[in-house]
Design a protein around this motif. Structure first.
Motif, PDB file in Angstrom:
ATOM      1  N   LEU A  42      -9.182  -6.051   0.933  1.00 58.71           N
ATOM      2  CA  LEU A  42      -9.866  -7.299   1.271  1.00 58.71           C
ATOM      3  C   LEU A  42     -10.248  -7.322   2.740  1.00 58.71           C
ATOM      4  O   LEU A  42     -11.348  -7.727   3.095  1.00 58.71           O
ATOM      5  N   ARG A  43      -9.335  -6.875   3.590  1.00 59.04           N
ATOM      6  CA  ARG A  43      -9.558  -6.906   5.034  1.00 59.04           C
ATOM      7  C   ARG A  43      -8.987  -5.664   5.685  1.00 59.04           C
ATOM      8  O   ARG A  43      -8.046  -5.058   5.177  1.00 59.04           O
ATOM      9  N   HIS A  44      -9.553  -5.330   6.843  1.00 60.46           N
ATOM     10  CA  HIS A  44      -8.970  -4.296   7.693  1.00 60.46           C
ATOM     11  C   HIS A  44      -8.343  -5.010   8.881  1.00 60.46           C
ATOM     12  O   HIS A  44      -8.939  -5.920   9.452  1.00 60.46           O
ATOM     13  N   SER A  45      -7.150  -4.606   9.225  1.00 57.27           N
ATOM     14  CA  SER A  45      -6.453  -5.184  10.370  1.00 57.27           C
ATOM     15  C   SER A  45      -6.468  -4.184  11.512  1.00 57.27           C
ATOM     16  O   SER A  45      -6.175  -3.008  11.307  1.00 57.27           O
ATOM     17  N   PRO A  46      -6.771  -4.635  12.731  1.00 56.61           N
ATOM     18  CA  PRO A  46      -6.708  -3.726  13.875  1.00 56.61           C
ATOM     19  C   PRO A  46      -5.263  -3.453  14.299  1.00 56.61           C
ATOM     20  O   PRO A  46      -5.008  -2.581  15.107  1.00 56.61           O
ATOM     21  N   PHE A  47      -4.334  -4.193  13.707  1.00 62.78           N
ATOM     22  CA  PHE A  47      -2.924  -4.069  14.061  1.00 62.78           C
ATOM     23  C   PHE A  47      -2.229  -3.072  13.126  1.00 62.78           C
ATOM     24  O   PHE A  47      -2.684  -2.837  12.016  1.00 62.78           O
ATOM     25  N   VAL A  49       0.944  -1.700  10.654  1.00 63.03           N
ATOM     26  CA  VAL A  49       1.504  -2.297   9.443  1.00 63.03           C
ATOM     27  C   VAL A  49       2.524  -3.392   9.778  1.00 63.03           C
ATOM     28  O   VAL A  49       2.445  -4.501   9.252  1.00 63.03           O
ATOM     29  N   LYS A  50       3.469  -3.117  10.659  1.00 68.12           N
ATOM     30  CA  LYS A  50       4.513  -4.111  10.967  1.00 68.12           C
ATOM     31  C   LYS A  50       3.924  -5.385  11.556  1.00 68.12           C
ATOM     32  O   LYS A  50       4.303  -6.495  11.174  1.00 68.12           O
ATOM     33  N   GLU A  51       2.990  -5.246  12.499  1.00 72.84           N
ATOM     34  CA  GLU A  51       2.384  -6.415  13.124  1.00 72.84           C
ATOM     35  C   GLU A  51       1.522  -7.167  12.112  1.00 72.84           C
ATOM     36  O   GLU A  51       1.496  -8.409  12.100  1.00 72.84           O
ATOM     37  N   THR A  52       0.822  -6.449  11.255  1.00 67.74           N
ATOM     38  CA  THR A  52       0.008  -7.090  10.223  1.00 67.74           C
ATOM     39  C   THR A  52       0.903  -7.891   9.281  1.00 67.74           C
ATOM     40  O   THR A  52       0.595  -9.045   8.951  1.00 67.74           O
ATOM     41  N   LEU A  68       8.549 -14.826  -0.680  1.00 71.38           N
ATOM     42  CA  LEU A  68       9.554 -14.677  -1.727  1.00 71.38           C
ATOM     43  C   LEU A  68      10.189 -13.298  -1.662  1.00 71.38           C
ATOM     44  O   LEU A  68      11.390 -13.143  -1.855  1.00 71.38           O
ATOM     45  N   ALA A  69       9.364 -12.272  -1.368  1.00 73.51           N
ATOM     46  CA  ALA A  69       9.877 -10.907  -1.320  1.00 73.51           C
ATOM     47  C   ALA A  69       9.005 -10.045  -0.430  1.00 73.51           C
ATOM     48  O   ALA A  69       7.808 -10.281  -0.293  1.00 73.51           O
ATOM     49  N   ARG A  70       9.652  -9.045   0.165  1.00 73.95           N
ATOM     50  CA  ARG A  70       8.945  -7.977   0.882  1.00 73.95           C
ATOM     51  C   ARG A  70       9.512  -6.702   0.276  1.00 73.95           C
ATOM     52  O   ARG A  70      10.698  -6.430   0.388  1.00 73.95           O
ATOM     53  N   VAL A  71       8.640  -5.943  -0.394  1.00 69.05           N
ATOM     54  CA  VAL A  71       9.076  -4.787  -1.181  1.00 69.05           C
ATOM     55  C   VAL A  71       8.405  -3.527  -0.668  1.00 69.05           C
ATOM     56  O   VAL A  71       7.196  -3.523  -0.408  1.00 69.05           O
ATOM     57  N   GLY A  72       9.162  -2.455  -0.553  1.00 68.42           N
ATOM     58  CA  GLY A  72       8.610  -1.147  -0.246  1.00 68.42           C
ATOM     59  C   GLY A  72       8.505  -0.872   1.236  1.00 68.42           C
ATOM     60  O   GLY A  72       8.469  -1.781   2.061  1.00 68.42           O
ATOM     61  N   GLN A  73       8.466   0.400   1.551  1.00 69.70           N
ATOM     62  CA  GLN A  73       8.346   0.849   2.929  1.00 69.70           C
ATOM     63  C   GLN A  73       6.976   1.464   3.176  1.00 69.70           C
ATOM     64  O   GLN A  73       6.329   1.174   4.159  1.00 69.70           O
ATOM     65  N   LEU A  74       6.545   2.309   2.257  1.00 73.34           N
ATOM     66  CA  LEU A  74       5.237   2.945   2.368  1.00 73.34           C
ATOM     67  C   LEU A  74       4.244   2.082   1.597  1.00 73.34           C
ATOM     68  O   LEU A  74       4.266   2.024   0.377  1.00 73.34           O
ATOM     69  N   GLY A  75       3.401   1.358   2.298  1.00 75.78           N
ATOM     70  CA  GLY A  75       2.498   0.402   1.655  1.00 75.78           C
ATOM     71  C   GLY A  75       3.254  -0.816   1.171  1.00 75.78           C
ATOM     72  O   GLY A  75       3.213  -1.152  -0.005  1.00 75.78           O
ATOM     73  N   ALA A 103       0.551 -11.540  -4.406  1.00 76.24           N
ATOM     74  CA  ALA A 103       1.075 -10.337  -3.751  1.00 76.24           C
ATOM     75  C   ALA A 103       0.001  -9.779  -2.816  1.00 76.24           C
ATOM     76  O   ALA A 103      -1.183  -9.775  -3.147  1.00 76.24           O
ATOM     77  N   VAL A 104       0.430  -9.323  -1.652  1.00 75.78           N
ATOM     78  CA  VAL A 104      -0.466  -8.731  -0.666  1.00 75.78           C
ATOM     79  C   VAL A 104       0.152  -7.405  -0.230  1.00 75.78           C
ATOM     80  O   VAL A 104       1.311  -7.368   0.186  1.00 75.78           O
ATOM     81  N   GLN A 105      -0.602  -6.319  -0.350  1.00 71.06           N
ATOM     82  CA  GLN A 105      -0.113  -5.003   0.066  1.00 71.06           C
ATOM     83  C   GLN A 105      -0.755  -4.631   1.399  1.00 71.06           C
ATOM     84  O   GLN A 105      -1.933  -4.899   1.627  1.00 71.06           O
ATOM     85  N   VAL A 106       0.030  -4.012   2.271  1.00 76.35           N
ATOM     86  CA  VAL A 106      -0.459  -3.581   3.579  1.00 76.35           C
ATOM     87  C   VAL A 106      -0.236  -2.077   3.688  1.00 76.35           C
ATOM     88  O   VAL A 106       0.885  -1.595   3.562  1.00 76.35           O
ATOM     89  N   VAL A 107      -1.334  -1.350   3.922  1.00 79.11           N
ATOM     90  CA  VAL A 107      -1.297   0.118   3.946  1.00 79.11           C
ATOM     91  C   VAL A 107      -1.847   0.611   5.279  1.00 79.11           C
ATOM     92  O   VAL A 107      -2.902   0.138   5.733  1.00 79.11           O
ATOM     93  N   ARG A 108      -1.170   1.547   5.879  1.00 78.87           N
ATOM     94  CA  ARG A 108      -1.626   2.125   7.147  1.00 78.87           C
ATOM     95  C   ARG A 108      -2.975   2.804   6.948  1.00 78.87           C
ATOM     96  O   ARG A 108      -3.202   3.502   5.978  1.00 78.87           O
ATOM     97  N   SER A 109      -3.889   2.576   7.893  1.00 79.53           N
ATOM     98  CA  SER A 109      -5.198   3.229   7.828  1.00 79.53           C
ATOM     99  C   SER A 109      -5.254   4.354   8.867  1.00 79.53           C
ATOM    100  O   SER A 109      -4.424   4.427   9.769  1.00 79.53           O
ATOM    101  N   ASP A 110      -6.225   5.225   8.721  1.00 74.06           N
ATOM    102  CA  ASP A 110      -6.335   6.401   9.588  1.00 74.06           C
ATOM    103  C   ASP A 110      -6.542   6.058  11.061  1.00 74.06           C
ATOM    104  O   ASP A 110      -6.195   6.832  11.929  1.00 74.06           O
ATOM    105  N   ASP A 111      -7.095   4.873  11.346  1.00 73.31           N
ATOM    106  CA  ASP A 111      -7.364   4.500  12.738  1.00 73.31           C
ATOM    107  C   ASP A 111      -6.161   3.846  13.429  1.00 73.31           C
ATOM    108  O   ASP A 111      -6.277   3.361  14.544  1.00 73.31           O
ATOM    109  N   GLY A 112      -5.006   3.816  12.756  1.00 74.68           N
ATOM    110  CA  GLY A 112      -3.810   3.216  13.334  1.00 74.68           C
ATOM    111  C   GLY A 112      -3.654   1.754  12.968  1.00 74.68           C
ATOM    112  O   GLY A 112      -2.610   1.162  13.227  1.00 74.68           O
ATOM    113  N   GLY A 113      -4.682   1.175  12.396  1.00 74.74           N
ATOM    114  CA  GLY A 113      -4.599  -0.207  11.931  1.00 74.74           C
ATOM    115  C   GLY A 113      -4.015  -0.229  10.528  1.00 74.74           C
ATOM    116  O   GLY A 113      -3.252   0.657  10.138  1.00 74.74           O
ATOM    117  N   ALA A 114      -4.385  -1.244   9.771  1.00 72.09           N
ATOM    118  CA  ALA A 114      -3.865  -1.375   8.410  1.00 72.09           C
ATOM    119  C   ALA A 114      -4.934  -1.984   7.517  1.00 72.09           C
ATOM    120  O   ALA A 114      -5.761  -2.772   7.972  1.00 72.09           O
TER     121      ALA A 114
END
Length: 149
Positions: A42-47, A49-52, A68-75, A103-114
């Protein structure tokens, strides 16, 4: 205008066990492959993963939603609980896998953002949800915009 689909089953739950069963394999491990196939960026974050994640959680709490929950380490995946109580878990048909639309998933992107992913099911919407929950789902993209600026 969104096309509304009527779910085969719909739960409004605060049960972490139900949410985990919807997101994880039988071993309690986040099923990243299955989840990612049902999500879209949906969106790219310049931050990073942790900051996002931190920003999304703060924006959600400011809107009256709880984490309610934060699940997983990778993504990692954040599951939000509606201000109306619980989080929706639904099935499209008797043989479909459960969907967790808050549910919202946050995945590291190649530019260092997420990259921030949301369920593809939000594109059409669901009939039968309590009105406050339907409003929260409709407002999720805006919430994410506010979190990432």
């Amino acid at each position: 205008m969104k096309t509304l689909r009527t779910p085969f089953r719909l739960w409004m739950t605060g049960s972490l066990a139900v949410v985990m069963a919807s997101l994880c394999t039988g071993r309690g491990v986040l099923d990243v492959e299955r989840l990612s196939s049902s999500m879209r960026v949906l969106r790219h974050s310049p931050f990073g993963v942790k900051e996002t994640l931190r920003r999304i959680e703060e924006a959600a709490e400011a809107r009256g939603l709880q984490v309610l929950a934060r699940v997983g380490q990778l993504g990692p995946v954040i599951v939000l609980a509606s201000a109306a109580g619980g989080t929706p878990v639904l099935m499209e048909s008797a043989d479909s896998l459960p969907d967790v639309p808050l549910a919202v998933q946050v995945v590291r992107s190649d530019d260092g953002g997420a990259d921030v992913l949301i369920p593809q099911s939000l594109d059409s919407g669901w009939d039968g949800l309590p009105a406050p929950v339907a409003d929260e789902l409709a407002e999720l993209p805006g919430l994410l915009d506010r979190a990432l600026t």
